[in-house]
Write a protein that holds these residues in place. Structure first.
Motif, mmCIF file in Angstrom:
data_model
loop_
_atom_site.group_PDB
_atom_site.id
_atom_site.type_symbol
_atom_site.label_atom_id
_atom_site.label_comp_id
_atom_site.label_asym_id
_atom_site.label_seq_id
_atom_site.Cartn_x
_atom_site.Cartn_y
_atom_site.Cartn_z
ATOM 1 N N LEU A 1 0.882 -1.485 0.172
ATOM 2 C CA LEU A 1 0.223 -0.112 -0.034
ATOM 3 C C LEU A 1 0.740 1.243 0.199
ATOM 4 C CD1 LEU A 1 -3.055 0.706 0.031
ATOM 5 C CD2 LEU A 1 -2.464 0.928 2.509
ATOM 6 N N ALA A 2 1.317 1.131 0.934
ATOM 7 C CA ALA A 2 2.276 2.834 1.540
ATOM 8 C C ALA A 2 3.510 2.744 0.282
ATOM 9 C CB ALA A 2 3.610 2.332 2.234
ATOM 10 N N PRO A 3 3.758 2.115 -0.647
ATOM 11 C CA PRO A 3 5.483 1.932 -2.199
ATOM 12 C C PRO A 3 4.831 2.912 -2.753
ATOM 13 C CG PRO A 3 5.749 0.080 -0.780
ATOM 14 C CD PRO A 3 3.975 0.245 0.368
ATOM 15 N N ILE A 4 2.962 2.016 -3.035
ATOM 16 C CA ILE A 4 2.602 2.505 -4.034
ATOM 17 C C ILE A 4 2.251 3.604 -4.099
ATOM 18 C CG2 ILE A 4 0.118 1.823 -5.109
ATOM 19 C CD1 ILE A 4 0.898 -1.002 -4.729
ATOM 20 N N GLN A 5 0.904 4.161 -2.726
ATOM 21 C CA GLN A 5 0.832 5.312 -2.568
ATOM 22 C C GLN A 5 1.568 6.440 -2.064
ATOM 23 O OE1 GLN A 5 -2.515 5.214 0.368
ATOM 24 N NE2 GLN A 5 -4.066 4.311 -1.490
ATOM 25 N N VAL A 6 2.800 5.988 -1.352
ATOM 26 C CA VAL A 6 3.345 7.639 -1.339
ATOM 27 C C VAL A 6 4.411 7.303 -1.876
ATOM 28 C CG1 VAL A 6 4.617 8.166 0.844
ATOM 29 C CG2 VAL A 6 2.220 7.175 1.120
ATOM 30 N N LEU A 7 5.503 6.454 -2.350
ATOM 31 C CA LEU A 7 7.127 6.488 -3.323
ATOM 32 C C LEU A 7 6.094 6.373 -4.407
ATOM 33 C CD1 LEU A 7 9.021 3.554 -0.712
ATOM 34 C CD2 LEU A 7 8.897 6.158 -1.095
ATOM 35 N N LYS A 8 4.827 6.240 -4.601
ATOM 36 C CA LYS A 8 4.252 6.421 -6.285
ATOM 37 C C LYS A 8 4.847 4.931 -7.499
ATOM 38 C CE LYS A 8 2.137 9.782 -5.397
ATOM 39 N NZ LYS A 8 0.659 9.576 -4.677
ATOM 40 N N LYS A 9 5.187 4.052 -6.766
ATOM 41 C CA LYS A 9 6.097 2.616 -7.161
ATOM 42 C C LYS A 9 4.976 2.146 -8.328
ATOM 43 C CE LYS A 9 9.816 1.640 -4.240
ATOM 44 N NZ LYS A 9 10.723 0.413 -4.009
ATOM 45 N N SER A 10 5.217 1.461 -8.791
ATOM 46 C CA SER A 10 4.683 0.498 -10.194
ATOM 47 C C SER A 10 4.151 -0.239 -9.295
ATOM 48 C CB SER A 10 4.853 -0.115 -11.637
ATOM 49 O OG SER A 10 5.882 -1.060 -11.320
ATOM 50 N N LYS A 11 2.311 -1.361 -9.672
ATOM 51 C CA LYS A 11 1.780 -2.264 -8.619
ATOM 52 C C LYS A 11 2.757 -3.792 -8.497
ATOM 53 C CE LYS A 11 -1.676 -4.632 -7.491
ATOM 54 N NZ LYS A 11 -3.724 -5.289 -8.255
ATOM 55 N N GLU A 12 3.504 -3.658 -9.799
ATOM 56 C CA GLU A 12 4.385 -4.721 -10.086
ATOM 57 C C GLU A 12 5.252 -4.557 -9.349
ATOM 58 O OE1 GLU A 12 2.818 -3.182 -12.387
ATOM 59 O OE2 GLU A 12 1.310 -4.208 -13.220
ATOM 60 N N GLU A 13 6.360 -3.244 -9.660
ATOM 61 C CA GLU A 13 7.941 -3.208 -8.555
ATOM 62 C C GLU A 13 6.913 -3.948 -7.278
ATOM 63 O OE1 GLU A 13 9.560 0.456 -9.081
ATOM 64 O OE2 GLU A 13 11.315 -0.507 -7.849
ATOM 65 N N ALA A 14 6.100 -3.297 -7.021
ATOM 66 C CA ALA A 14 5.592 -2.973 -5.230
ATOM 67 C C ALA A 14 5.177 -4.595 -4.975
ATOM 68 C CB ALA A 14 4.659 -2.521 -5.719
ATOM 69 N N GLN A 15 4.919 -5.349 -5.482
ATOM 70 C CA GLN A 15 4.574 -6.733 -5.564
ATOM 71 C C GLN A 15 6.417 -7.703 -5.136
ATOM 72 O OE1 GLN A 15 2.390 -9.316 -7.663
ATOM 73 N NE2 GLN A 15 0.889 -9.069 -6.772
ATOM 74 N N VAL A 16 6.593 -7.683 -5.961
ATOM 75 C CA VAL A 16 8.441 -7.706 -6.369
ATOM 76 C C VAL A 16 8.876 -7.870 -4.881
ATOM 77 C CG1 VAL A 16 9.765 -7.422 -6.701
ATOM 78 C CG2 VAL A 16 8.117 -7.592 -9.732
ATOM 79 N N GLU A 17 9.213 -6.787 -4.464
ATOM 80 C CA GLU A 17 9.792 -6.202 -3.454
ATOM 81 C C GLU A 17 8.725 -6.644 -1.743
ATOM 82 O OE1 GLU A 17 11.484 -1.772 -4.977
ATOM 83 O OE2 GLU A 17 10.446 -1.794 -3.335
ATOM 84 N N ALA A 18 7.564 -6.862 -2.034
ATOM 85 C CA ALA A 18 6.755 -6.799 -0.698
ATOM 86 C C ALA A 18 7.015 -8.720 -0.835
ATOM 87 C CB ALA A 18 5.037 -5.862 -1.524
ATOM 88 N N LYS A 19 6.819 -9.003 -2.229
ATOM 89 C CA LYS A 19 7.522 -10.679 -1.722
ATOM 90 C C LYS A 19 8.465 -11.393 -1.221
ATOM 91 C CE LYS A 19 3.882 -12.520 -5.244
ATOM 92 N NZ LYS A 19 3.853 -12.681 -6.125
ATOM 93 N N ALA A 20 9.800 -10.352 -1.522
ATOM 94 C CA ALA A 20 10.544 -10.213 -1.411
ATOM 95 C C ALA A 20 10.983 -9.972 0.401
ATOM 96 C CB ALA A 20 11.461 -8.991 -1.986
#
Ligand code: ADP
Ligand code: MG
Length: 236
Positions: A96-115
């Protein structure tokens, strides 16, 4: 990296922080101990700007935290009561925060969240809701969620106090690993074994002031003040 100078904080008539001076260097792990009501949470909350303070200053990398965008972004916090979003899956909580605050793409945020989930040992829980997790698992998700913002400093406010005893270890292990990786950490805890093992410095707060601080070996073995001696005696 973080420097508090003569920080005072009152709630109405009651002065809770009475001139706190504390510095934390990059990579340092500082553990705060003290009785309930001594001002530990208030101290962390002031650093994270969840509370205002009445006097003194708090700096983050030489900048006033009140005017530092970096301070807002780069100081992460983990609470006793996890504070996960109940209606979102574990993965969505972290993304949530990486997408909303850091403006990451959903794909990138998901890869990082999984890691990050992998890192806290919960890869298989990505798609479940928080209500399906144990307290220890919830807190590990909360840590992963905080880390998703790429903090430079992590504040922990009694992260294991709400957990059943058998779940404390799994959270402390994650925190220990973070410490070993060089994260700058300020941790309020009653886990004295953890403090001994992981802290670079232990700080004793009593009635809104820092009464004593030192490296753990010295701090626990040779407490100087009467107040710390008494506190440590009560802890065992
Ligand atoms: P600790 O974390 O060491 O137990 P706290 O920082 O939570 O201590 O609280 C210190 C004192 O400040 C307590 O007496 C508490 O009741 C009071 N306090 C904390 N937050 C508030 C608030 N929002 N309003 C009024 N009093 C508060
Ligand atoms: Mg507290």
């Amino acid at each position: 990296m973080v420097a508090l100078k003569e920080v005072h904080k009152s709630f109405g008539e009651i002065e809770v922080l009475k001139g706190v001076n504390l510095s934390i260097s990059k990579g340092e792990v500082v553990v705060i101990i003290g009785s309930s009501g001594s001002g530990k949470s208030t101290l962390l909350r002031c650093i994270n700007r969840l509370e205002t303070f009445n006097a003194g200053s708090i700096q983050y990398n030489q900048q006033n935290i009140l005017h530092s965008e970096a301070a807002r972004r780069e100081i992460g916090m983990v609470f006793q009561q996890f504070h996960l979003f109940p209606h979102k899956t574990v993965l969505d909580n972290i993304m949530l925060a990486p997408i909303q605050v850091l403006k990451k793409s959903k794909e990138e945020a998901q890869v990082e969240a999984k890691a990050l989930l992998e890192k806290v040992g919960l890869a298989e829980k990505a798609n479940v809701f928080p209500s399906k997790l144990s307290g220890g698992q919830k807190q590990r998700v909360a840590i992963a969620r905080a880390l998703a913002m790429k903090p430079q400093v992590m504040l922990f406010d009694e992260p294991t106090s709400a957990l059943d005893p058998e779940l404390v270890g799994e959270v402390l292990r994650v925190m220990k690993r973070l410490a070993e990786e060089g994260m700058t950490m300020l941790i309020v805890t009653h886990e004295m074994g953890f403090a001994r093992e992981v802290a670079d410095r232990v700080v004793f707060v009593d009635k809104g002031v820092i009464v004593e601080e030192g490296p753990p070996e010295e701090f626990f073995k040779y407490p100087k003040t009467k107040r710390l001696k008494l506190f440590l005696r009560r802890m065992v």
